[in-house]
Design a protein around this motif. Structure first.
Motif, PDB file in Angstrom:
ATOM      1  N   GLY A 237      41.992 -76.676  10.126  1.00  0.00           N
ATOM      2  CA  GLY A 237      41.659 -77.546  11.237  1.00  0.00           C
ATOM      3  C   GLY A 237      40.297 -77.283  11.848  1.00  0.00           C
ATOM      4  N   TRP A 238      39.480 -76.449  11.197  1.00  0.00           N
ATOM      5  CA  TRP A 238      38.133 -76.170  11.690  1.00  0.00           C
ATOM      6  C   TRP A 238      37.101 -76.769  10.733  1.00  0.00           C
ATOM      7  N   SER A 239      35.917 -77.084  11.260  1.00  0.00           N
ATOM      8  CA  SER A 239      34.800 -77.521  10.429  1.00  0.00           C
ATOM      9  C   SER A 239      33.579 -76.681  10.784  1.00  0.00           C
ATOM     10  N   ILE A 240      32.607 -76.637   9.872  1.00  0.00           N
ATOM     11  CA  ILE A 240      31.444 -75.773  10.047  1.00  0.00           C
ATOM     12  C   ILE A 240      30.155 -76.541   9.755  1.00  0.00           C
ATOM     13  N   THR A 241      29.071 -76.105  10.385  1.00  0.00           N
ATOM     14  CA  THR A 241      27.725 -76.569  10.081  1.00  0.00           C
ATOM     15  C   THR A 241      26.782 -75.408  10.342  1.00  0.00           C
ATOM     16  N   SER A 242      25.713 -75.306   9.543  1.00  0.00           N
ATOM     17  CA  SER A 242      24.836 -74.137   9.643  1.00  0.00           C
ATOM     18  C   SER A 242      23.376 -74.548   9.626  1.00  0.00           C
ATOM     19  N   SER A 243      22.555 -73.633  10.140  1.00  0.00           N
ATOM     20  CA  SER A 243      21.106 -73.750  10.045  1.00  0.00           C
ATOM     21  C   SER A 243      20.582 -72.368   9.687  1.00  0.00           C
ATOM     22  N   LEU A 244      19.447 -72.328   8.976  1.00  0.00           N
ATOM     23  CA  LEU A 244      18.942 -71.056   8.468  1.00  0.00           C
ATOM     24  C   LEU A 244      17.927 -70.445   9.420  1.00  0.00           C
ATOM     25  N   VAL A 245      18.069 -69.127   9.627  1.00  0.00           N
ATOM     26  CA  VAL A 245      17.126 -68.332  10.413  1.00  0.00           C
ATOM     27  C   VAL A 245      16.536 -67.294   9.474  1.00  0.00           C
ATOM     28  N   ASP A 246      15.265 -67.444   9.131  1.00  0.00           N
ATOM     29  CA  ASP A 246      14.631 -66.553   8.149  1.00  0.00           C
ATOM     30  C   ASP A 246      15.454 -66.486   6.862  1.00  0.00           C
ATOM     31  N   GLY A 247      15.959 -67.617   6.441  1.00  0.00           N
ATOM     32  CA  GLY A 247      16.709 -67.703   5.188  1.00  0.00           C
ATOM     33  C   GLY A 247      18.174 -67.353   5.288  1.00  0.00           C
ATOM     34  N   LEU A 248      18.645 -66.947   6.459  1.00  0.00           N
ATOM     35  CA  LEU A 248      20.049 -66.563   6.629  1.00  0.00           C
ATOM     36  C   LEU A 248      20.770 -67.577   7.522  1.00  0.00           C
ATOM     37  N   PRO A 249      22.058 -67.798   7.253  1.00  0.00           N
ATOM     38  CA  PRO A 249      22.761 -68.846   7.993  1.00  0.00           C
ATOM     39  C   PRO A 249      23.222 -68.396   9.377  1.00  0.00           C
ATOM     40  N   ALA A 250      23.045 -69.283  10.334  1.00  0.00           N
ATOM     41  CA  ALA A 250      23.722 -69.195  11.622  1.00  0.00           C
ATOM     42  C   ALA A 250      24.725 -70.345  11.645  1.00  0.00           C
ATOM     43  N   LEU A 251      25.914 -70.083  12.152  1.00  0.00           N
ATOM     44  CA  LEU A 251      27.033 -70.994  11.933  1.00  0.00           C
ATOM     45  C   LEU A 251      27.633 -71.492  13.238  1.00  0.00           C
ATOM     46  N   PHE A 252      27.797 -72.820  13.333  1.00  0.00           N
ATOM     47  CA  PHE A 252      28.597 -73.423  14.387  1.00  0.00           C
ATOM     48  C   PHE A 252      29.951 -73.787  13.781  1.00  0.00           C
ATOM     49  N   ALA A 253      31.029 -73.448  14.487  1.00  0.00           N
ATOM     50  CA  ALA A 253      32.386 -73.772  14.038  1.00  0.00           C
ATOM     51  C   ALA A 253      33.102 -74.506  15.157  1.00  0.00           C
ATOM     52  N   ARG A 254      33.755 -75.616  14.799  1.00  0.00           N
ATOM     53  CA  ARG A 254      34.470 -76.367  15.833  1.00  0.00           C
ATOM     54  C   ARG A 254      35.880 -76.688  15.374  1.00  0.00           C
TER      55      ARG A 254
END
Length: 341
Positions: A237-254
């Motif tokens: 029941g969760w979804s994710i979206t990410s953006s890269l910081v210096d090539g590494l993922p930062a993740l939002f989960a809702r």
């Protein structure tokens, strides 16, 4: 098995899989002969101006079928007139149609060559099938002709051996994992992104391979955590979206039903890989439900090195939310109504 040991053992699996997939490199070689070398596009930039764009699958969020592009602007907002990158379909059906995108998930990254233009990886949770369409760097329509797209093996998204505990489970949500796997192993980055995926109620990192649209397969993926951001229960029941910081993922989960929203830093995702518990930042307890906001896309909108969040409502209104990670707050910019032709 301890997570650190699992990571070291994966190196052998990656090498073996790379040998099996070496023929796919012919696609890259063919394109390299015909296309001059270009600078590596910034995360999320499909138009070549260095700014993250919005890409959203249609048949939702007030837009017709297709894959819709809204160009990002320097103030973190958008050019509201959107164009359909997905006019030719995804290449999975013949003849192609914008309706090929309906019900799918699309993310961007350097899936063709590990550098140069950003490409689009499209995944269909209903079928477990995926495809990579190569970007042109100018925001033009994605081509489905041979040499401009490649299918992604279904083993990338589907559990064939029961590694998740439920054989046959398919990924329900995907995001870019950047260079997470190589960083965990102390290896040089390849530029080919990993995939972060929710499968079988768990969060996984699946290493990318140095070949167009190639990954090691879910059976060789690295488990990050089976506990959802609230600290209780799994990731169903969760979804994710990410953006890269210096090539590494930062993740939002809702949580798609309650609208709760959480944020994981790149360091927290690394800690999870090594079996260390983390406490993600809670940004909201409600308000980000899928029904109201079908599109969430992470991107560094103000250039401060911290990922922010774009949302698109069910009636096509986009809002940029700037993250202050120190205070744990998202500040909304002026909402913009997207205009589809």
């Amino acid at each position: 098995m301890r997570p650190a040991l699992r990571i070291r053992m994966l190196s052998t699996a990656v090498a073996a899989a790379l040998g099996a997939l070496s023929l796919s490199g012919a696609v890259t070689a063919a394109r390299a002969d015909a296309t001059p070398e270009v600078a590596t596009a910034n995360d999320g930039d499909l138009t070549g101006d260095g700014l993250p764009d919005l890409t959203a699958v249609g048949a939702q969020a007030g837009m017709p079928s297709g894959l819709w592009l809204a160009r990002g602007t320097a103030d973190g907002q958008l050019v509201t007139s959107v164009t359909n990158l997905g006019e030719q379909g995804t290449g999975t059906n013949s003849p192609g149609s914008p309706a090929d995108w309906d019900g799918t998930q699309a993310i961007t990254g350097h899936f063709q060559s590990g550098a140069g233009f950003n490409d689009v990886l499209d995944y269909n949770p209903a079928t477990g099938r995926g495809v990579v369409l190569f970007g042109s760097g100018d925001g033009s329509v994605l081509s489905t002709y041979s040499g401009y797209q490649v299918n992604v093996n279904s083993t990338v998204f589907t559990d064939l051996t029961g590694v998740t505990g439920t054989p046959g489970s398919k990924a329900t949500s995907i995001a870019s994992g950047g260079d997470l796997y190589h960083t965990l192993n102390g290896e040089a980055p390849t530029g080919f992104p990993d995939l972060l995926m929710i499968v079988g109620g768990q969060l996984w990192d699946e290493p990318g391979m140095p070949s167009p649209g190639a990954f090691v397969g879910l059976d060789n993926a690295l488990p990050l955590t089976g506990t959802n951001p609230t600290g209780s229960g799994d990731w169903t029941g969760w979804s994710i979206t990410s953006s890269l910081v210096d090539g590494l993922p930062a993740l939002f989960a809702r949580n798609t039903s309650t609208g709760a929203l959480y944020y994981y830093t790149p360091q927290q995702l690394q800690n999870l890989a090594y079996g260390n518990p983390v406490t993600p930042l809670q940004l909201a307890s409600t308000g980000y439900e899928f029904a109201a906001l079908p599109v969430l896309q992470a991107a560094d909108l103000n250039g401060d090195g911290t990922p922010d969040l774009r949302t698109v409502s069910s009636n096509g209104v986009s809002t940029a939310h700037i993250l202050n990670s120190a205070t744990g707050t998202l500040t909304a910019h002026t909402a913009q109504t997207l205009i589809a032709p």
